[in-house]
Design a protein around this motif. Structure first.
Motif, mmCIF file in Angstrom:
data_model
loop_
_atom_site.group_PDB
_atom_site.id
_atom_site.type_symbol
_atom_site.label_atom_id
_atom_site.label_comp_id
_atom_site.label_asym_id
_atom_site.label_seq_id
_atom_site.Cartn_x
_atom_site.Cartn_y
_atom_site.Cartn_z
ATOM 1 N N SER A 130 0.614 -1.689 0.268
ATOM 2 C CA SER A 130 -0.020 0.376 0.296
ATOM 3 C C SER A 130 1.071 1.083 0.176
ATOM 4 C CB SER A 130 -1.079 0.013 1.093
ATOM 5 O OG SER A 130 -1.812 1.311 1.497
ATOM 6 N N GLY A 134 1.419 1.719 -4.305
ATOM 7 C CA GLY A 134 -0.074 2.824 -3.730
ATOM 8 C C GLY A 134 -1.213 1.805 -4.390
ATOM 9 N N MET A 135 -1.481 0.245 -3.521
ATOM 10 C CA MET A 135 -2.699 -0.393 -3.576
ATOM 11 C C MET A 135 -3.544 0.208 -2.265
ATOM 12 S SD MET A 135 -1.646 -4.053 -4.194
ATOM 13 C CE MET A 135 -2.986 -4.834 -5.530
ATOM 14 N N LYS A 136 -4.827 0.211 -2.566
ATOM 15 C CA LYS A 136 -5.685 1.209 -1.377
ATOM 16 C C LYS A 136 -6.196 -0.069 -0.940
ATOM 17 C CE LYS A 136 -10.920 2.693 -1.868
ATOM 18 N NZ LYS A 136 -12.157 2.540 -2.067
ATOM 19 N N ILE A 137 -6.226 -0.063 0.044
ATOM 20 C CA ILE A 137 -6.700 -0.834 1.722
ATOM 21 C C ILE A 137 -8.434 -1.035 1.633
ATOM 22 C CG2 ILE A 137 -6.596 -1.523 3.871
ATOM 23 C CD1 ILE A 137 -3.991 -0.192 3.964
ATOM 24 N N TYR A 138 -8.858 -2.023 1.964
ATOM 25 C CA TYR A 138 -10.178 -2.384 1.197
ATOM 26 C C TYR A 138 -10.876 -3.001 2.613
ATOM 27 C CZ TYR A 138 -10.609 -1.255 -3.103
ATOM 28 O OH TYR A 138 -10.748 -0.877 -4.865
ATOM 29 N N LEU A 148 -6.683 -5.610 -0.367
ATOM 30 C CA LEU A 148 -6.535 -4.217 -1.286
ATOM 31 C C LEU A 148 -6.561 -4.545 -2.532
ATOM 32 C CD1 LEU A 148 -2.878 -5.794 1.433
ATOM 33 C CD2 LEU A 148 -3.222 -3.104 0.709
ATOM 34 N N TYR A 150 -6.212 -2.151 -6.593
ATOM 35 C CA TYR A 150 -6.015 -0.780 -7.476
ATOM 36 C C TYR A 150 -7.159 -0.556 -7.466
ATOM 37 C CZ TYR A 150 -0.822 -0.664 -7.501
ATOM 38 O OH TYR A 150 0.171 -1.577 -7.222
ATOM 39 N N ASP A 152 -11.947 -0.897 -7.560
ATOM 40 C CA ASP A 152 -13.095 -1.986 -7.593
ATOM 41 C C ASP A 152 -13.314 -2.791 -7.849
ATOM 42 O OD1 ASP A 152 -12.669 0.588 -5.621
ATOM 43 O OD2 ASP A 152 -14.416 1.169 -5.760
ATOM 44 N N LYS A 156 -8.594 -8.885 -6.408
ATOM 45 C CA LYS A 156 -8.259 -8.177 -4.768
ATOM 46 C C LYS A 156 -6.805 -8.983 -4.503
ATOM 47 C CE LYS A 156 -11.203 -4.636 -4.826
ATOM 48 N NZ LYS A 156 -11.740 -4.749 -5.592
#
Length: 250
Positions: A130, A134-138, A148, A150, A152, A156
């Motif tokens: 992350s 740069g990955m989004k934490i879900y 995680l 990139y 929606d 994942k």
């Protein structure tokens, strides 16, 4: 699992970016998925001629699919299924790779929901994937797992603590992402600046009769291989081949 063969390629010698592991003989790769690589998660199955088996470690913990069709197919074929939680079945591919089948109506965009990797230190791994990549934490709990991604609408990445060191066995694999070709040098530069491991510096890879792609291959804190490939040439390389099934049979 009702995946389709998207393309199949044969190589006379090992890949200079170790796409087929540390083997230098003849090998092949077969891309399988639920749709084109532009907008679906795709599995790359590598086959090394003359290698009869691999020792599995605890690095790759499985792939989760959302598909009632896969569950009904397995039951009809007598393929072993084990219900691990309500409506989720564990099954094994040949060679021991785990798949988890959620018995729900198949997702329209892509039935492949997540890929799960084992990690030794969850905080450290989340910081890498992350903070650096740069990955989004879900989703995240403190010690056990993090989810995680990139985007929606994309497959994942789940990181799951294994309670000790990560063992990669002898079955080599990696996670790959495409990005704009212009981003590759900056990804490489960031990893150098942060003293992170670069397994393959920016290199061009040839596929006979097809596009040449550029890649940078990294390793996360547990040695999981992460490949970034230039999107422009990759879109040309990754076109679905209507002869893929025949080439595989041949």
């Amino acid at each position: 699992l009702a995946l389709q063969v998207l393309r199949h390629e044969e190589f006379e010698e090992g890949c200079k970016a170790t796409c087929n592991g540390p083997y230098d003989g003849k090998w092949s790769k077969t891309m399988v998925g639920y749709g084109p690589e532009d907008n679906h998660f795709v599995m790359e199955l590598t086959y090394n001629y003359g290698v009869g088996e691999y020792r599995l470690g605890n690095d790759f913990l499985g792939i989760t699919l959302v598909s009632s069709q896969a569950v009904s197919n397995a039951k009809r074929m007598g393929w072993p299924l084990k219900e691990v939680t309500s409506g989720v079945f564990e099954t094994e591919a040949p060679g021991g790779y785990k798949f988890y089948l959620e018995d729900k109506e198949q997702l329209k965009q892509d039935p492949v929901w997540k890929v799960t990797l084992g990690v030794s230190d969850l905080q450290k791994s989340v910081s890498y994937w992350s903070g650096l990549l740069g990955m989004k934490i879900y989703e995240k709990d403190e010690k056990q797992r993090a989810l995680l991604g990139y985007a929606d609408n994309q497959c994942k990445l789940e990181l799951r603590a294994v309670g000790g060191a990560v063992d990669h066995g002898t079955a080599f694999g990696r996670v790959a992402f495409s990005c704009a070709k212009d981003e590759l040098p900056s990804i490489e530069a960031l990893m150098k600046k942060e003293n992170q491991k670069i397994l393959t510096p920016l290199v061009s890879l040839d596929t006979p009769g097809k596009a040449t792609v550029q890649v940078v291959i990294l390793a996360d804190p547990d040695g999981h291989e992460v490949c970034f490939v230039g999107d422009e040439a990759f879109r040309e390389l990754s076109q679905v081949d209507p002869n893929g099934d025949k080439l595989l049979d041949d």
